[in-house]
Design a protein around this motif. Structure first.
Motif, PDB file in Angstrom:
ATOM      1  N   TRP A 129     -13.575   6.014  88.885  1.00 18.12           N
ATOM      2  CA  TRP A 129     -13.879   4.854  88.048  1.00 18.12           C
ATOM      3  C   TRP A 129     -13.496   5.101  86.586  1.00 18.12           C
ATOM      4  N   LEU A 130     -13.164   6.347  86.274  1.00 18.63           N
ATOM      5  CA  LEU A 130     -12.919   6.693  84.872  1.00 18.63           C
ATOM      6  C   LEU A 130     -11.471   7.075  84.583  1.00 18.63           C
ATOM      7  N   MET A 131     -11.052   6.752  83.369  1.00 24.87           N
ATOM      8  CA  MET A 131      -9.754   7.178  82.876  1.00 24.87           C
ATOM      9  C   MET A 131      -9.989   7.800  81.500  1.00 24.87           C
ATOM     10  N   PHE A 132      -9.225   8.840  81.159  1.00 20.43           N
ATOM     11  CA  PHE A 132      -9.347   9.447  79.837  1.00 20.43           C
ATOM     12  C   PHE A 132      -8.069   9.231  79.051  1.00 20.43           C
ATOM     13  N   GLU A 133      -8.215   8.768  77.812  1.00 23.66           N
ATOM     14  CA  GLU A 133      -7.059   8.502  76.957  1.00 23.66           C
ATOM     15  C   GLU A 133      -6.893   9.618  75.933  1.00 23.66           C
ATOM     16  N   ILE A 134      -5.693  10.193  75.925  1.00 22.79           N
ATOM     17  CA  ILE A 134      -5.360  11.267  74.988  1.00 22.79           C
ATOM     18  C   ILE A 134      -4.206  10.783  74.127  1.00 22.79           C
ATOM     19  N   THR A 135      -4.323  10.861  72.801  1.00 26.50           N
ATOM     20  CA  THR A 135      -3.224  10.345  71.976  1.00 26.50           C
ATOM     21  C   THR A 135      -2.009  11.255  72.075  1.00 26.50           C
ATOM     22  N   GLU A 136      -0.855  10.630  71.933  1.00 26.50           N
ATOM     23  CA  GLU A 136       0.405  11.352  72.070  1.00 26.50           C
ATOM     24  C   GLU A 136       0.474  12.544  71.126  1.00 26.50           C
ATOM     25  N   THR A 137       0.080  12.334  69.863  1.00 27.98           N
ATOM     26  CA  THR A 137       0.156  13.396  68.865  1.00 27.98           C
ATOM     27  C   THR A 137      -0.667  14.602  69.290  1.00 27.98           C
ATOM     28  N   VAL A 138      -1.877  14.328  69.792  1.00 25.95           N
ATOM     29  CA  VAL A 138      -2.755  15.400  70.227  1.00 25.95           C
ATOM     30  C   VAL A 138      -2.193  16.096  71.467  1.00 25.95           C
ATOM     31  N   ALA A 139      -1.690  15.300  72.375  1.00 31.45           N
ATOM     32  CA  ALA A 139      -1.139  15.848  73.614  1.00 31.45           C
ATOM     33  C   ALA A 139      -0.008  16.823  73.322  1.00 31.45           C
ATOM     34  N   MET A 140       0.790  16.503  72.297  1.00 33.29           N
ATOM     35  CA  MET A 140       1.968  17.319  71.995  1.00 33.29           C
ATOM     36  C   MET A 140       1.661  18.544  71.127  1.00 33.29           C
ATOM     37  N   GLN A 141       0.468  18.552  70.503  1.00 32.13           N
ATOM     38  CA  GLN A 141       0.132  19.685  69.630  1.00 32.13           C
ATOM     39  C   GLN A 141       0.176  21.002  70.387  1.00 32.13           C
ATOM     40  N   ASP A 142      -0.403  20.999  71.570  1.00 26.67           N
ATOM     41  CA  ASP A 142      -0.329  22.169  72.428  1.00 26.67           C
ATOM     42  C   ASP A 142      -0.004  21.642  73.826  1.00 26.67           C
ATOM     43  N   ALA A 143       1.264  21.297  73.976  1.00 23.76           N
ATOM     44  CA  ALA A 143       1.679  20.561  75.175  1.00 23.76           C
ATOM     45  C   ALA A 143       1.404  21.335  76.459  1.00 23.76           C
ATOM     46  N   ALA A 144       1.587  22.649  76.426  1.00 16.68           N
ATOM     47  CA  ALA A 144       1.369  23.445  77.639  1.00 16.68           C
ATOM     48  C   ALA A 144      -0.094  23.366  78.068  1.00 16.68           C
ATOM     49  N   HIS A 145      -0.989  23.475  77.087  1.00 15.12           N
ATOM     50  CA  HIS A 145      -2.419  23.366  77.377  1.00 15.12           C
ATOM     51  C   HIS A 145      -2.766  21.962  77.870  1.00 15.12           C
ATOM     52  N   THR A 146      -2.136  20.953  77.257  1.00 11.93           N
ATOM     53  CA  THR A 146      -2.395  19.573  77.662  1.00 11.93           C
ATOM     54  C   THR A 146      -1.994  19.349  79.123  1.00 11.93           C
ATOM     55  N   VAL A 147      -0.865  19.917  79.518  1.00  9.07           N
ATOM     56  CA  VAL A 147      -0.417  19.790  80.913  1.00  9.07           C
ATOM     57  C   VAL A 147      -1.504  20.313  81.849  1.00  9.07           C
ATOM     58  N   GLU A 148      -2.045  21.481  81.514  1.00  6.02           N
ATOM     59  CA  GLU A 148      -3.100  22.076  82.351  1.00  6.02           C
ATOM     60  C   GLU A 148      -4.343  21.192  82.397  1.00  6.02           C
ATOM     61  N   THR A 149      -4.763  20.723  81.221  1.00  4.59           N
ATOM     62  CA  THR A 149      -5.960  19.891  81.148  1.00  4.59           C
ATOM     63  C   THR A 149      -5.779  18.610  81.958  1.00  4.59           C
ATOM     64  N   ILE A 150      -4.630  17.966  81.788  1.00  7.73           N
ATOM     65  CA  ILE A 150      -4.375  16.717  82.521  1.00  7.73           C
ATOM     66  C   ILE A 150      -4.427  16.973  84.024  1.00  7.73           C
TER      67      ILE A 150
END
Ligand code: C2E
Ligand code: CA
Ligand code: CA
Ligand code: CA
Length: 280
Positions: A145-166
Motif C-alpha cells: 500500500w506504500l510507495m517511497f519518494e526519493i528526490t533525484e538529487t539525493v538518489a544520485m549523491q551516493d548512487a551505489a547506496h541508493t541502488v541497494e536501499t531501493i
C-alpha cells in the motif's frame, strides 16, 4: 569594507538576529510537535493521465507552530534535516500515514497506494527499512500500500547506496519513486539500475508545456520515452492548467498530480472526495 553607517550595522545585526530567532523557534517547536499535535498530514491525489481515475495519493507534512502559525515545508523540512530531527519526524509521518491507510481500509475506502517522502538524512540511516517495517507491522498495513519518494538529487549523491536501499525496499514489498526528476543530474547508468516504479517529472517541466514553442514538449516527451524504455511509469507534478493536462495526455504520461485536479487536503476532505474519484 567596514564603512557603512551605524544604522546599517544595526539593521543588519537586527535582521540576522530575527532570522536566527525564527529558525530557533521553529526548531524548538519541532521537538514538541508530535506530542502537541502540531503536525498533520495532508493528502494529494494522483490521477490517471485522462484526469479521471484515482491512482494513489502523496502524504505531505503540515506544521502549525503555536506562535508563528503555519510554516511551509520549504522552510521547516530543511531545519529538521540539518538538526537531525527529520529522522524522528519521518517516523511519525510513516506511522501517521499507516494509521490513515488502516482507518480508510476499515471504512472500505481504497485500496489506495500512498506515497511518503524520504529525506537525505533518513536515507542514510542504516536501520531505515527495519524501522519502517516495524511500524507497518504494528499498524497492520501491507507494504504494497506504500510507495517511497526519493528526490533525484539525493538518489544520485551516493548512487551505489541508493541502488541497494531501493532494492531492499522493493524486496520488502514497497514501491519506490524518483521525485523531482530533471532538477538534478542523473547518470543514465544509475537510472537504469534504480529500476523504480515511478519517475516524477518536476513541476518546472510541466509549467514549460504552457509556452508557445515546442521545446517544453520535446523535453517532457524525451523524459517520458526514457522512463518507459526503462519500464517506469511517469507522473507529472504541478499540473495547473488544462493545456498542460491535454499535452501530458497526448505525450503518453501515465499519471498527473497538481492543483488542477486536487490540492493536498486533510484526510477528512480526501475521504469525502475519494468515493467519487474511485467510482469513475
Ligand atoms: P515534493 O515532494 O516535490 O511535493 C510536491 C509539492 O508541490 C508540495 O509542496 C505540493 O503541495 C506542491 N504542489 C502540488 N501540486 C502543485 C501544483 O499544481 N502547483 C504548485 N505550484 N505546487 C504544487 P509542499 O507540501 O509545500 O511540500 C514541499 C516539499 O517539502 C515536498 O516537495 C517535499 O520535498 C517536502 N516534504 C513535504 N512533506 C514531507 C515529509 O513528510 N517528509 C519529507 N522528508 N519531506 C516532505
Ligand atoms: Ca514528493
Ligand atoms: Ca516532487
Ligand atoms: Ca520538490
Amino acid at each position: 569594507a567596514k564603512r557603512g553607517g551605524r544604522g546599517t550595522y544595526r539593521f543588519f545585526d537586527w535582521s540576522m538576529n530575527q532570522a536566527a530567532t525564527r529558525i530557533l523557534k521553529i526548531q524548538q517547536g519541532l521537538h514538541e510537535a508530535t506530542t502537541h499535535g502540531w503536525f498533520k498530514l495532508h493528502y494529494q491525489p494522483k490521477f490517471s493521465a485522462d484526469g479521471r481515475r484515482l491512482q494513489g495519493a502523496e502524504a505531505l507534512l503540515r506544521y502549525t507552530h503555536p506562535e508563528l502559525g503555519v510554516i511551509s515545508p520549504q522552510e521547516f523540512i530543511g531545519i529538521a534535516e540539518r538538526s537531525g530531527l527529520i529522522v524522528q519526524i519521518g517516523e511519525w509521518v510513516v506511522r501517521e500515514a499507516c494509521r490513515q491507510l488502516r482507518s480508510w481500509q476499515l471504512q472500505n475506502i481504497g485500496p489506495l497506494k500512498l506515497a511518503i517522502n524520504l529525506s537525505p538524512r533518513q536515507l542514510i540511516q542504516p536501520d531505515l527499512l527495519q524501522g519502517v517495517l516495524a511500524i507497518v507491522k504494528q499498524e497492520a498495513v501491507e507494504p504494497a500500500w506504500l510507495m517511497f519518494e526519493i528526490t533525484e538529487t539525493v538518489a544520485m549523491q551516493d548512487a551505489a547506496h541508493t541502488v541497494e536501499t531501493i532494492h531492499a525496499f522493493q524486496q520488502a514489498g514497497f514501491d519506490v519513486a524518483i521525485d523531482d526528476f530533471g532538477t538534478g543530474y542523473s547518470s543514465l547508468a544509475y537510472l537504469q539500475r534504480f529500476r523504480v516504479r515511478q519517475l516524477k517529472i518536476d513541476g518546472f517541466f510541466t509549467q514549460g508545456l504552457d509556452a508557445a514553442g515546442e521545446e517544453g514538449e520535446a523535453i517532457v516527451s524525451a523524459i517520458i520515452a526514457l522512463a518507459h524504455s526503462l519500464g517506469m511509469d511517469v507522473v507529472a507534478e504541478g499540473v495547473e492548467t488544462a493545456t498542460q493536462l491535454e499535452k501530458l495526455k497526448s505525450l503518453q504520461c501515465d499519471q498527473i498530480q497538481g492543483f488542477l485536479l486536487g490540492r493536498p487536503m486533510p484526510a477528512e476532505a480526501f475521504a469525502e472526495k475519494i468515493e467519487g474519484w474511485l467510482a469513475v
